[in-house]
Write an enzyme that holds these catalytic residues in place. Structure first.
Site, PDB file in Angstrom:
ATOM      1  N   GLU A  12     -20.362 -32.281  -6.513  1.00 48.15           N
ATOM      2  CA  GLU A  12     -21.298 -32.519  -5.409  1.00 48.15           C
ATOM      3  C   GLU A  12     -22.756 -32.596  -5.880  1.00 48.15           C
ATOM      4  O   GLU A  12     -23.594 -33.160  -5.187  1.00 48.15           O
ATOM      5  CB  GLU A  12     -21.110 -31.446  -4.324  1.00 48.15           C
ATOM      6  CG  GLU A  12     -19.768 -31.627  -3.593  1.00 48.15           C
ATOM      7  CD  GLU A  12     -19.404 -30.488  -2.658  1.00 48.15           C
ATOM      8  OE1 GLU A  12     -18.682 -30.743  -1.689  1.00 48.15           O
ATOM      9  OE2 GLU A  12     -19.801 -29.327  -2.903  1.00 48.15           O
ATOM     10  N   GLY A  78     -13.794 -32.104   5.749  1.00 52.35           N
ATOM     11  CA  GLY A  78     -12.605 -32.646   6.403  1.00 52.35           C
ATOM     12  C   GLY A  78     -12.983 -33.048   7.825  1.00 52.35           C
ATOM     13  O   GLY A  78     -13.685 -32.318   8.521  1.00 52.35           O
ATOM     14  N   MET A 172     -16.312 -25.379   3.958  1.00 50.96           N
ATOM     15  CA  MET A 172     -16.168 -23.989   3.545  1.00 50.96           C
ATOM     16  C   MET A 172     -17.484 -23.292   3.171  1.00 50.96           C
ATOM     17  O   MET A 172     -17.437 -22.177   2.648  1.00 50.96           O
ATOM     18  CB  MET A 172     -15.160 -23.908   2.385  1.00 50.96           C
ATOM     19  CG  MET A 172     -13.794 -24.490   2.764  1.00 50.96           C
ATOM     20  SD  MET A 172     -12.572 -24.467   1.444  1.00 50.96           S
ATOM     21  CE  MET A 172     -12.226 -22.725   1.301  1.00 50.96           C
ATOM     22  N   GLU A 173     -18.627 -23.932   3.429  1.00 50.25           N
ATOM     23  CA  GLU A 173     -19.908 -23.311   3.024  1.00 50.25           C
ATOM     24  C   GLU A 173     -21.054 -23.433   4.031  1.00 50.25           C
ATOM     25  O   GLU A 173     -21.961 -22.577   4.041  1.00 50.25           O
ATOM     26  CB  GLU A 173     -20.410 -23.909   1.679  1.00 50.25           C
ATOM     27  CG  GLU A 173     -19.511 -23.684   0.498  1.00 50.25           C
ATOM     28  CD  GLU A 173     -18.377 -24.711   0.415  1.00 50.25           C
ATOM     29  OE1 GLU A 173     -18.511 -25.804   1.025  1.00 50.25           O
ATOM     30  OE2 GLU A 173     -17.347 -24.419  -0.236  1.00 50.25           O
ATOM     31  N   ASP A 196     -11.420 -36.240   3.781  1.00 53.41           N
ATOM     32  CA  ASP A 196     -10.028 -36.130   4.258  1.00 53.41           C
ATOM     33  C   ASP A 196     -10.028 -35.835   5.754  1.00 53.41           C
ATOM     34  O   ASP A 196     -11.090 -35.631   6.338  1.00 53.41           O
ATOM     35  CB  ASP A 196      -9.297 -35.002   3.498  1.00 53.41           C
ATOM     36  CG  ASP A 196      -9.969 -33.663   3.686  1.00 53.41           C
ATOM     37  OD1 ASP A 196     -10.830 -33.306   2.864  1.00 53.41           O
ATOM     38  OD2 ASP A 196      -9.678 -32.980   4.691  1.00 53.41           O
TER      39      ASP A 196
HETATM   40  N1  ADE Z   1     -13.795 -29.746   2.555  1.00 51.04           N
HETATM   41  C1  ADE Z   1     -13.320 -31.008   2.515  1.00 51.04           C
HETATM   42  N2  ADE Z   1     -12.133 -31.094   3.138  1.00 51.04           N
HETATM   43  C2  ADE Z   1     -11.841 -29.852   3.599  1.00 51.04           C
HETATM   44  C3  ADE Z   1     -10.751 -29.309   4.304  1.00 51.04           C
HETATM   45  N3  ADE Z   1      -9.716 -30.051   4.668  1.00 51.04           N
HETATM   46  N4  ADE Z   1     -10.786 -27.986   4.582  1.00 51.04           N
HETATM   47  C4  ADE Z   1     -11.837 -27.221   4.204  1.00 51.04           C
HETATM   48  N5  ADE Z   1     -12.877 -27.703   3.534  1.00 51.04           N
HETATM   49  C5  ADE Z   1     -12.901 -28.994   3.223  1.00 51.04           C
END
Ligand code: ADE
Length: 233
Positions: A12, A78, A172-173, A196
């Protein structure tokens, strides 16, 4: 001006370091921090490692040890919203923690006493991002990001997070970085490119698109940095 650019994973921040070329490297509290002079400003760049705890540590270090006055986060997420496809850019308007749960005591999900379910990102930086998107002829969306210590690869969990927090994307951050910046009154901006759809194919999609999506996000964030410096925002 001292501006932080933060990611969670090496991929990143790699495009940013590549663009800068030269920087000073410092090890501090288990992470590496890269400092570069850029157009009269100082950029401090770091990746935290994945998750809320590591990102809290890095954001706090950037502010308290490296003295940054603004923090820009660049990375991938995501998608929850159907309107977000792989490669699309999402600017966080506000962020929450989807795995924070003391509902047993009658509180809403994402809430602890003296905290807040949502933390709002800096409005001035969001406005600036819209101007940049126009200049770049780039389509960006704004929305709510939900953060948790969980890679979500499950339709049911994703839909629950979407319904509970009104979230458009998850990662996640962002939520933990938001808490830190809010506490220290440091304006922050969180940008994510979709890697995703947080469904059963998420880990495969993430692996395939991480690098390309991270590049999209990093390129936009560097244009943000240029504009912040030029306009002295
Ligand atoms: N970052 C990118 N895709 C993610 C996902 N599916 N879950 C958590 N963090 C992500």
């Amino acid at each position: 001006m001292r501006i932080a650019i933060m990611g969670a994973m090496p991929e990143e921040i790699a495009p940013i370091l590549k663009q800068l070329g030269e920087y000073k490297t410092t090890s501090y509290a288990g992470n590496t921090y890269y400092e570069a002079t850029y157009k009269g400003a100082v950029l401090v760049i770091a990746y935290s490692k994945i998750g809320k705890v590591f990102s809290t540590l890095t954001a706090t270090t950037l502010i308290e040890h490296f003295g940054v006055q603004k923090l820009l986060f660049s990375g991938v997420a995501g998608a929850i919203s159907e309107s977000l496809k792989v490669g699309d850019l999402l600017v966080a308007t506000k962020l929450s923690q989807h795995d924070l749960d003391i509902t047993a005591f009658g509180h809403p999900y994402g809430y602890v006493p003296e905290g807040a379910v949502y933390i709002e990102a800096d409005k001035e930086l969001i406005t600036l991002s819209k101007q940049i998107a126009l200049q770049m002829d780039k389509n960006i969306q704004e929305g709510i990001i939900a953060t948790g210590d969980q890679f979500v690869a499950n339709e049911e969990r994703k839909n629950w997070i979407g319904a509970t927090f009104g979230a458009d994307a998850l990662e996640m951050e962002g939520g933990s970085v938001a808490v830190v910046c809010d506490a220290f009154k440091v304006p922050f901006f969180i940008l994510r490119a979709i890697s995703d759809a947080a469904d059963m194919d998420a880990s495969f999609s993430f692996d395939v698109f991480l690098e390309a999506s991270a590049k999209e996000s990093a390129a936009f964030v560097m244009n943000m940095v240029d504009a912040i410096i030029e306009k002295n925002v």
